[in-house]
Design a protein around this motif. Structure first.
Motif: not given
Length: 234
Positions: A9-27
């Motif tokens: 992730v390397h401290a890239n907040r916008p990228a992490l937020e986009a991934v978490l938003e795009d990710m389907p439901d996971v456990d």
């Protein structure tokens, strides 16, 4: 059981937020190392990891932020690591320090490493994927190269979900994967994010200029061939 796989992730907040938003439901969400380093949002990313109960290991940049620089650690990532150290609180540094170098998860079905099993600073590129990397686990998750790939063998699957924060495979979009633990099947995914926001903060904070171009094109090479496994750069 479905697990979101992320790395670098390397401290890239916008990228992490986009991934978490795009990710389907996971456990669960599992990270293969390098929470911080390079990027301009270290505290915000640590906060997101904690808020989302991300299961992580240490990467070499995380250890660099703690003052542990391996041989041949390039000056560009080293300067970014020192910048990061100066901006993290004692509690945030303790969080990074608490992360293990490797993890065995889900009853031993999944092993998570940064470089390679028992070799945390080794680059394991897609052409290095082999059944020999697998132990008792059916899924081996690696990071470090920032190159998204997967390979299936009779013994199991080796996967690099790609880098969320700084891809190096020529595709600037944030990479991640979704794993079905029971079937040991992996779906590789990419998602766009507002990279200009990260680039602007890199510039504002005086972080290495090479990062701006690296974020733009999904490539960041410091005077060496991408394929090299002997140069320990990032």
């Amino acid at each position: 059981m479905r697990v979101g796989l992320i790395s670098d992730v390397h401290a890239n907040r916008p990228a992490l937020e986009a991934v978490l938003e795009d990710m389907p439901d996971v456990d669960a969400v599992v990270h293969a190392g390098d929470v911080v380093g390079y990027g301009p949002f270290p505290s915000a990313v640590i906060e997101l990891f904690r808020e989302n109960d991300v299961v992580s290991i240490q990467g070499n940049h995380d250890r660099g932020v703690l003052g542990d620089f391996h041989d041949n650690f390039h000056e560009i990532p080293k300067s970014a690591a020192l910048w990061t150290t100066d901006r993290l609180t004692d509690d945030e540094l303790a969080y990074i320090e608490s992360l293990p170098v490797e993890r065995d998860l889900y009853g031993g079905k999944v092993k998570v490493v940064h470089g390679a099993p028992d070799k945390p600073n080794t680059y394991t590129y897609p052409e290095d994927f082999s059944a020999d990397l697998l132990g008792e686990e059916s899924v081996l998750v690696v990071g470090h190269t920032h190159v998204q790939a997967k390979s299936a063998f009779d013994a199991g699957v080796v996967v690099n979900p790609g880098s969320v924060g700084l891809p190096r495979d020529g595709d600037w979009r944030a990479g991640y994967a979704v794993l079905d633990v029971e079937s040991a099947t992996v779906d590789l995914r990419r998602v766009e994010y507002p990279k200009a926001e990260t680039q602007a903060k890199v510039d504002e904070h005086g972080l290495p200029e090479a990062l701006i171009d690296g974020l733009e094109h999904g490539e960041l090479v410091f005077g060496r061939a991408k394929r090299s496994v002997t140069d320990s750069v990032e």
